[in-house]
Design a protein around this motif. Sequence first.
Motif, PDB file in Angstrom:
ATOM      1  N   GLY A  64       0.814  -1.211   0.000  1.00  0.00           N
ATOM      2  CA  GLY A  64       0.000   0.000   0.000  1.00  0.00           C
ATOM      3  C   GLY A  64       0.843   1.253   0.000  1.00  0.00           C
ATOM      4  N   LEU A  65       0.224   2.347  -0.355  1.00  0.00           N
ATOM      5  CA  LEU A  65       0.907   3.631  -0.400  1.00  0.00           C
ATOM      6  C   LEU A  65       0.143   4.648   0.419  1.00  0.00           C
ATOM      7  CD1 LEU A  65       1.593   4.055  -4.219  1.00  0.00           C
ATOM      8  CD2 LEU A  65       3.266   3.528  -2.465  1.00  0.00           C
ATOM      9  N   GLN A  66       0.880   5.575   0.983  1.00  0.00           N
ATOM     10  CA  GLN A  66       0.281   6.769   1.552  1.00  0.00           C
ATOM     11  C   GLN A  66       0.909   7.952   0.843  1.00  0.00           C
ATOM     12  OE1 GLN A  66       0.889   6.683   5.827  1.00  0.00           O
ATOM     13  NE2 GLN A  66      -1.256   6.146   6.074  1.00  0.00           N
ATOM     14  N   VAL A  67       0.109   8.980   0.628  1.00  0.00           N
ATOM     15  CA  VAL A  67       0.605  10.196   0.002  1.00  0.00           C
ATOM     16  C   VAL A  67       0.292  11.375   0.900  1.00  0.00           C
ATOM     17  CG1 VAL A  67       0.433   9.327  -2.366  1.00  0.00           C
ATOM     18  CG2 VAL A  67      -1.514  10.488  -1.347  1.00  0.00           C
ATOM     19  N   LEU A  68       1.095  12.419   0.773  1.00  0.00           N
ATOM     20  CA  LEU A  68       0.916  13.630   1.561  1.00  0.00           C
ATOM     21  C   LEU A  68      -0.039  14.556   0.828  1.00  0.00           C
ATOM     22  CD1 LEU A  68       2.015  14.824   4.187  1.00  0.00           C
ATOM     23  CD2 LEU A  68       3.767  15.968   2.829  1.00  0.00           C
ATOM     24  N   LYS A  69      -1.140  14.893   1.476  1.00  0.00           N
ATOM     25  CA  LYS A  69      -2.114  15.810   0.883  1.00  0.00           C
ATOM     26  C   LYS A  69      -2.496  16.826   1.942  1.00  0.00           C
ATOM     27  CE  LYS A  69      -6.559  16.103  -1.403  1.00  0.00           C
ATOM     28  NZ  LYS A  69      -7.749  15.401  -1.868  1.00  0.00           N
ATOM     29  N   ASP A  70      -2.280  18.086   1.636  1.00  0.00           N
ATOM     30  CA  ASP A  70      -2.592  19.170   2.576  1.00  0.00           C
ATOM     31  C   ASP A  70      -1.974  18.932   3.945  1.00  0.00           C
ATOM     32  OD1 ASP A  70      -4.114  20.416   0.564  1.00  0.00           O
ATOM     33  OD2 ASP A  70      -5.894  19.263   1.127  1.00  0.00           O
ATOM     34  N   GLY A  71      -0.731  18.428   3.959  1.00  0.00           N
ATOM     35  CA  GLY A  71      -0.008  18.227   5.205  1.00  0.00           C
ATOM     36  C   GLY A  71      -0.386  16.983   5.987  1.00  0.00           C
ATOM     37  N   GLU A  72      -1.225  16.121   5.416  1.00  0.00           N
ATOM     38  CA  GLU A  72      -1.669  14.917   6.109  1.00  0.00           C
ATOM     39  C   GLU A  72      -1.444  13.694   5.226  1.00  0.00           C
ATOM     40  OE1 GLU A  72      -5.923  13.095   7.644  1.00  0.00           O
ATOM     41  OE2 GLU A  72      -5.673  15.253   7.593  1.00  0.00           O
ATOM     42  N   TRP A  73      -0.923  12.595   5.822  1.00  0.00           N
ATOM     43  CA  TRP A  73      -0.727  11.357   5.077  1.00  0.00           C
ATOM     44  C   TRP A  73      -2.062  10.652   4.922  1.00  0.00           C
ATOM     45  CZ3 TRP A  73       3.517  10.286   2.465  1.00  0.00           C
ATOM     46  CH2 TRP A  73       4.707  10.905   2.842  1.00  0.00           C
ATOM     47  N   ILE A  74      -2.423  10.313   3.682  1.00  0.00           N
ATOM     48  CA  ILE A  74      -3.665   9.588   3.414  1.00  0.00           C
ATOM     49  C   ILE A  74      -3.351   8.349   2.595  1.00  0.00           C
ATOM     50  CG2 ILE A  74      -5.126  11.652   3.532  1.00  0.00           C
ATOM     51  CD1 ILE A  74      -5.230  11.560   0.435  1.00  0.00           C
ATOM     52  N   ASP A  75      -4.188   7.315   2.744  1.00  0.00           N
ATOM     53  CA  ASP A  75      -4.004   6.082   1.986  1.00  0.00           C
ATOM     54  C   ASP A  75      -4.421   6.286   0.543  1.00  0.00           C
ATOM     55  OD1 ASP A  75      -3.175   4.672   4.212  1.00  0.00           O
ATOM     56  OD2 ASP A  75      -5.175   3.911   4.670  1.00  0.00           O
ATOM     57  N   VAL A  76      -3.679   5.675  -0.377  1.00  0.00           N
ATOM     58  CA  VAL A  76      -4.103   5.575  -1.771  1.00  0.00           C
ATOM     59  C   VAL A  76      -4.895   4.284  -1.816  1.00  0.00           C
ATOM     60  CG1 VAL A  76      -3.356   5.284  -4.158  1.00  0.00           C
ATOM     61  CG2 VAL A  76      -2.089   6.806  -2.629  1.00  0.00           C
ATOM     62  N   GLN A  77      -6.185   4.407  -1.932  1.00  0.00           N
ATOM     63  CA  GLN A  77      -7.063   3.252  -1.837  1.00  0.00           C
ATOM     64  C   GLN A  77      -7.402   2.676  -3.208  1.00  0.00           C
ATOM     65  OE1 GLN A  77      -8.158   1.672   0.835  1.00  0.00           O
ATOM     66  NE2 GLN A  77      -7.215   3.075   2.267  1.00  0.00           N
ATOM     67  N   PRO A  78      -7.128   1.417  -3.436  1.00  0.00           N
ATOM     68  CA  PRO A  78      -7.636   0.788  -4.645  1.00  0.00           C
ATOM     69  C   PRO A  78      -9.111   0.485  -4.453  1.00  0.00           C
ATOM     70  CG  PRO A  78      -6.382  -0.784  -3.368  1.00  0.00           C
ATOM     71  CD  PRO A  78      -6.320   0.528  -2.637  1.00  0.00           C
ATOM     72  N   MET A  80      -8.742   2.475  -7.970  1.00  0.00           N
ATOM     73  CA  MET A  80      -8.787   3.822  -8.524  1.00  0.00           C
ATOM     74  C   MET A  80      -8.876   3.635 -10.025  1.00  0.00           C
ATOM     75  SD  MET A  80      -5.988   5.787  -6.179  1.00  0.00           S
ATOM     76  CE  MET A  80      -6.349   7.373  -6.883  1.00  0.00           C
ATOM     77  N   THR A  81     -10.058   3.493 -10.534  1.00  0.00           N
ATOM     78  CA  THR A  81     -10.283   3.169 -11.927  1.00  0.00           C
ATOM     79  C   THR A  81      -9.660   4.204 -12.845  1.00  0.00           C
ATOM     80  OG1 THR A  81     -12.351   2.120 -11.278  1.00  0.00           O
ATOM     81  CG2 THR A  81     -12.063   2.605 -13.620  1.00  0.00           C
ATOM     82  N   ASN A  82      -8.863   3.717 -13.789  1.00  0.00           N
ATOM     83  CA  ASN A  82      -8.251   4.545 -14.826  1.00  0.00           C
ATOM     84  C   ASN A  82      -7.480   5.730 -14.264  1.00  0.00           C
ATOM     85  OD1 ASN A  82      -9.368   2.864 -16.821  1.00  0.00           O
ATOM     86  ND2 ASN A  82     -11.302   3.960 -16.650  1.00  0.00           N
ATOM     87  N   ALA A  83      -6.805   5.551 -13.151  1.00  0.00           N
ATOM     88  CA  ALA A  83      -6.064   6.635 -12.517  1.00  0.00           C
ATOM     89  C   ALA A  83      -4.563   6.407 -12.658  1.00  0.00           C
ATOM     90  CB  ALA A  83      -6.424   6.724 -11.041  1.00  0.00           C
ATOM     91  N   ILE A  84      -3.847   7.500 -12.701  1.00  0.00           N
ATOM     92  CA  ILE A  84      -2.386   7.451 -12.629  1.00  0.00           C
ATOM     93  C   ILE A  84      -2.003   8.118 -11.318  1.00  0.00           C
ATOM     94  CG2 ILE A  84      -0.219   8.297 -13.594  1.00  0.00           C
ATOM     95  CD1 ILE A  84      -1.475   8.145 -16.348  1.00  0.00           C
ATOM     96  N   VAL A  85      -1.341   7.367 -10.445  1.00  0.00           N
ATOM     97  CA  VAL A  85      -0.857   7.896  -9.175  1.00  0.00           C
ATOM     98  C   VAL A  85       0.640   8.098  -9.339  1.00  0.00           C
ATOM     99  CG1 VAL A  85      -0.545   7.431  -6.719  1.00  0.00           C
ATOM    100  CG2 VAL A  85      -2.638   6.676  -7.882  1.00  0.00           C
ATOM    101  N   ILE A  86       1.110   9.306  -9.080  1.00  0.00           N
ATOM    102  CA  ILE A  86       2.535   9.600  -9.233  1.00  0.00           C
ATOM    103  C   ILE A  86       3.168   9.676  -7.851  1.00  0.00           C
ATOM    104  CG2 ILE A  86       4.244  11.272 -10.035  1.00  0.00           C
ATOM    105  CD1 ILE A  86       2.219  12.045 -12.231  1.00  0.00           C
TER     106      ILE A  86
END
Length: 174
Positions: A64-78, A80-86
Amino acid sequence: MLEYRGEVRKLASKMMEVMDENLGLPKGYIKKAFNEGMEEDGEEETAFFGTKVSHYPPYDEYDGLQVLKDGEWIDVQPPMTNAIVINTGDQIEVLSNGRYKSAWHRVLAREEGNRKSIASFYNPSYKAAIGPAAETEGGSEKKYPKFVFGDYMDVYATQKFMPKEPRFLAVKSL
């Protein structure tokens, strides 16, 4: 698949140029840093690009991955249809002196159905020395050591699912 890989590689190159600009670095700085050490060997670009295609069955565990969004770590939840996560990766975190944060990998239990992913990686040459770019510091203290990417990968192989900060300290500094 070859066409897809080619397009993702172009996207990676474009993203590096955008990050150069955003960090106030000369155009091509990150690409050159990823290939550092090759000119004396007379070698061409040796940063390497790879793609991994994975299928995760229901209720399996996955990286699994977590990404930083607005200063908070959130899970990248599958899914994610047709998405590109960088995920900019640890090397960009170091080069940017922490302005860009890499995602944290860990093992998660899946609750939903099948997931397929195509992960592509643009990595520095194993000989490249990776450290905070002087231009990004703005007089601030360097938050990361400078290290050889190949040495980092040796540490990463055994500490992938552990917190990333100790990895940076475990690598032999230059």
